[in-house]
Design a protein around this motif. Structure first.
Motif, PDB file in Angstrom:
ATOM      1  N   GLU A   1     -24.942  12.647 -18.729  1.00 56.83           N
ATOM      2  CA  GLU A   1     -26.050  12.268 -19.594  1.00 56.83           C
ATOM      3  C   GLU A   1     -26.528  10.871 -19.174  1.00 56.83           C
ATOM      4  O   GLU A   1     -25.734   9.943 -19.087  1.00 56.83           O
ATOM      5  N   LEU A   2     -27.790  10.750 -18.918  1.00 58.63           N
ATOM      6  CA  LEU A   2     -28.389   9.477 -18.545  1.00 58.63           C
ATOM      7  C   LEU A   2     -28.642   8.673 -19.815  1.00 58.63           C
ATOM      8  O   LEU A   2     -29.330   9.124 -20.721  1.00 58.63           O
ATOM      9  N   LEU A   3     -28.046   7.463 -19.882  1.00 65.20           N
ATOM     10  CA  LEU A   3     -28.191   6.641 -21.075  1.00 65.20           C
ATOM     11  C   LEU A   3     -29.250   5.561 -20.910  1.00 65.20           C
ATOM     12  O   LEU A   3     -29.994   5.269 -21.832  1.00 65.20           O
ATOM     13  N   ASP A   4     -29.307   4.936 -19.711  1.00 64.50           N
ATOM     14  CA  ASP A   4     -30.231   3.822 -19.547  1.00 64.50           C
ATOM     15  C   ASP A   4     -30.434   3.522 -18.068  1.00 64.50           C
ATOM     16  O   ASP A   4     -29.546   3.763 -17.249  1.00 64.50           O
ATOM     17  N   ILE A   5     -31.607   2.993 -17.739  1.00 71.58           N
ATOM     18  CA  ILE A   5     -31.909   2.489 -16.400  1.00 71.58           C
ATOM     19  C   ILE A   5     -32.472   1.089 -16.573  1.00 71.58           C
ATOM     20  O   ILE A   5     -33.426   0.897 -17.312  1.00 71.58           O
TER      21      ILE A   5
ATOM     22  N   VAL B   1     -24.917  11.862  -8.267  1.00 74.17           N
ATOM     23  CA  VAL B   1     -24.986  12.582  -9.528  1.00 74.17           C
ATOM     24  C   VAL B   1     -26.325  13.313  -9.601  1.00 74.17           C
ATOM     25  O   VAL B   1     -27.370  12.740  -9.329  1.00 74.17           O
ATOM     26  N   GLY B   2     -26.262  14.563 -10.004  1.00 73.33           N
ATOM     27  CA  GLY B   2     -27.502  15.281 -10.251  1.00 73.33           C
ATOM     28  C   GLY B   2     -27.748  16.404  -9.270  1.00 73.33           C
ATOM     29  O   GLY B   2     -26.908  16.695  -8.449  1.00 73.33           O
ATOM     30  N   PRO B   3     -28.896  17.016  -9.422  1.00 72.82           N
ATOM     31  CA  PRO B   3     -29.944  16.680 -10.379  1.00 72.82           C
ATOM     32  C   PRO B   3     -29.468  16.901 -11.821  1.00 72.82           C
ATOM     33  O   PRO B   3     -28.824  17.890 -12.115  1.00 72.82           O
ATOM     34  N   LEU B   4     -29.811  15.934 -12.669  1.00 68.26           N
ATOM     35  CA  LEU B   4     -29.437  15.996 -14.072  1.00 68.26           C
ATOM     36  C   LEU B   4     -30.280  17.060 -14.763  1.00 68.26           C
ATOM     37  O   LEU B   4     -31.464  17.214 -14.473  1.00 68.26           O
ATOM     38  N   PRO B   5     -29.695  17.811 -15.696  1.00 65.59           N
ATOM     39  CA  PRO B   5     -30.386  18.954 -16.302  1.00 65.59           C
ATOM     40  C   PRO B   5     -31.708  18.617 -16.996  1.00 65.59           C
ATOM     41  O   PRO B   5     -32.686  19.322 -16.826  1.00 65.59           O
ATOM     42  N   ASN B   6     -31.740  17.539 -17.744  1.00 72.66           N
ATOM     43  CA  ASN B   6     -32.954  17.247 -18.515  1.00 72.66           C
ATOM     44  C   ASN B   6     -33.997  16.470 -17.726  1.00 72.66           C
ATOM     45  O   ASN B   6     -35.182  16.731 -17.823  1.00 72.66           O
ATOM     46  N   SER B   7     -33.543  15.518 -16.917  1.00 69.63           N
ATOM     47  CA  SER B   7     -34.502  14.654 -16.230  1.00 69.63           C
ATOM     48  C   SER B   7     -34.755  15.065 -14.787  1.00 69.63           C
ATOM     49  O   SER B   7     -35.677  14.569 -14.157  1.00 69.63           O
ATOM     50  N   ARG B   8     -33.923  15.943 -14.220  1.00 71.14           N
ATOM     51  CA  ARG B   8     -34.030  16.401 -12.827  1.00 71.14           C
ATOM     52  C   ARG B   8     -33.932  15.227 -11.845  1.00 71.14           C
ATOM     53  O   ARG B   8     -34.521  15.252 -10.780  1.00 71.14           O
ATOM     54  N   LEU B   9     -33.195  14.192 -12.251  1.00 71.88           N
ATOM     55  CA  LEU B   9     -32.974  13.037 -11.385  1.00 71.88           C
ATOM     56  C   LEU B   9     -31.734  13.237 -10.534  1.00 71.88           C
ATOM     57  O   LEU B   9     -30.725  13.754 -11.011  1.00 71.88           O
TER      58      LEU B   9
ATOM     59  N   MET C   1     -32.684   6.938  -6.015  1.00 73.71           N
ATOM     60  CA  MET C   1     -32.990   7.802  -7.151  1.00 73.71           C
ATOM     61  C   MET C   1     -34.177   8.672  -6.758  1.00 73.71           C
ATOM     62  O   MET C   1     -35.194   8.167  -6.306  1.00 73.71           O
ATOM     63  N   VAL C   2     -33.997   9.970  -6.932  1.00 69.26           N
ATOM     64  CA  VAL C   2     -35.053  10.907  -6.590  1.00 69.26           C
ATOM     65  C   VAL C   2     -35.302  11.793  -7.798  1.00 69.26           C
ATOM     66  O   VAL C   2     -34.370  12.334  -8.389  1.00 69.26           O
ATOM     67  N   SER C   3     -36.565  11.923  -8.154  1.00 68.37           N
ATOM     68  CA  SER C   3     -36.945  12.827  -9.231  1.00 68.37           C
ATOM     69  C   SER C   3     -37.480  14.103  -8.601  1.00 68.37           C
ATOM     70  O   SER C   3     -38.456  14.075  -7.851  1.00 68.37           O
ATOM     71  N   ILE C   4     -36.821  15.204  -8.879  1.00 67.05           N
ATOM     72  CA  ILE C   4     -37.236  16.485  -8.303  1.00 67.05           C
ATOM     73  C   ILE C   4     -38.203  17.151  -9.273  1.00 67.05           C
ATOM     74  O   ILE C   4     -37.853  17.437 -10.416  1.00 67.05           O
ATOM     75  N   PRO C   5     -39.435  17.399  -8.827  1.00 65.55           N
ATOM     76  CA  PRO C   5     -40.425  17.979  -9.737  1.00 65.55           C
ATOM     77  C   PRO C   5     -40.058  19.399 -10.152  1.00 65.55           C
ATOM     78  O   PRO C   5     -39.360  20.108  -9.428  1.00 65.55           O
ATOM     79  N   LYS C   6     -40.540  19.776 -11.322  1.00 63.54           N
ATOM     80  CA  LYS C   6     -40.312  21.144 -11.801  1.00 63.54           C
ATOM     81  C   LYS C   6     -41.471  21.979 -11.268  1.00 63.54           C
ATOM     82  O   LYS C   6     -42.583  21.933 -11.806  1.00 63.54           O
ATOM     83  N   ILE C   7     -41.196  22.707 -10.197  1.00 61.27           N
ATOM     84  CA  ILE C   7     -42.230  23.500  -9.558  1.00 61.27           C
ATOM     85  C   ILE C   7     -41.598  24.748  -8.950  1.00 61.27           C
ATOM     86  O   ILE C   7     -40.482  24.710  -8.446  1.00 61.27           O
ATOM     87  N   LYS C   8     -42.316  25.837  -9.034  1.00 59.60           N
ATOM     88  CA  LYS C   8     -41.848  27.102  -8.471  1.00 59.60           C
ATOM     89  C   LYS C   8     -42.192  27.155  -6.980  1.00 59.60           C
ATOM     90  O   LYS C   8     -43.182  26.599  -6.525  1.00 59.60           O
ATOM     91  N   VAL C   9     -41.361  27.854  -6.234  1.00 61.86           N
ATOM     92  CA  VAL C   9     -41.561  28.012  -4.796  1.00 61.86           C
ATOM     93  C   VAL C   9     -42.944  28.604  -4.515  1.00 61.86           C
ATOM     94  O   VAL C   9     -43.655  28.148  -3.614  1.00 61.86           O
TER      95      VAL C   9
END
Length: 198
Positions: A1-5, A32-40, A63-71
């Protein structure tokens, strides 16, 4: 669980860990990750461990944010180039070169995917002094596929598990829709697909 940045001198990330953290030490490099809620996806070194609260403070180096996108959404405007098993390797090499790609699915007369040929396969034939062979002689018959409805994270995982740079994209009927490459994924994650298109 990501608490703070936080970002006073660099990026520090506070995480609550659900598993056992007794084996972790200060200075350990973690991913760590990708985290379930933030996809980080977070990578860095542990700078503080609170065993009672099960919290880690990480000095993040990436830190990488993986976008929610379908193939399917990633390849919808991409034309698929196919090869036939009877093509010579020279014909296949000419197609790959003129299209600026490093691999393509091989389809039979009905359009069913029966293999994949990459520039590495062509180089192998050249090394074996068999450049006059056909695509069928050197194509790989075990093809790693993905559904148009799968998420980009599924594509990343498959590429890592099977150590491949491209996946054949199929619809729910198993029909060839396209191909997704590592480059497509990198452009999407970096947000470059729109910047390049402009």
């Amino acid at each position: 669980e990501l608490l703070d940045i936080t970002n006073p001198q660099g990026t520090r990330v506070l995480l609550r860990v659900s598993g056992d953290i007794r084996s972790l030490r200060l200075g350990d490099r973690v991913k760590v990750g990708p985290l379930p809620n933030s996809r980080l996806l977070i990578e860095g070194n542990i700078t503080h461990i609170d065993s009672d609260r099960k919290e880690l403070l990480i000095d993040a180096t990436r830190m990488v944010s993986i976008p929610k996108i379908k193939v399917g959404d990633m390849i919808k405007n991409k034309r698929v180039v196919v090869l036939k098993p009877g093509y010579s390797l020279k014909e296949a090499a000419k197609i790959l070169y003129s299209e600026g790609i490093r691999g393509a699915p091989v389809v039979d007369e009905s359009g069913k995917v029966i293999g994949i040929l990459t520039t590495a396969d062509i180089m192998k034939a050249l090394f074996e002094d068999k450049i006059d062979s056909t695509v069928a002689d050197y194509m790989r018959r075990s093809v790693i596929t993905i559904s148009i409805n799968d998420d980009i994270i599924d594509a990343i995982n498959k590429m890592l598990i099977y150590n491949v740079g491209r996946l054949i994209v199929l619809d729910s009927s198993g029909r060839l829709i396209g191909i997704i490459t590592r480059t497509d994924i990198l452009k999407t994650i970096a947000g470059l697909e729109k910047a390049i298109a402009k």
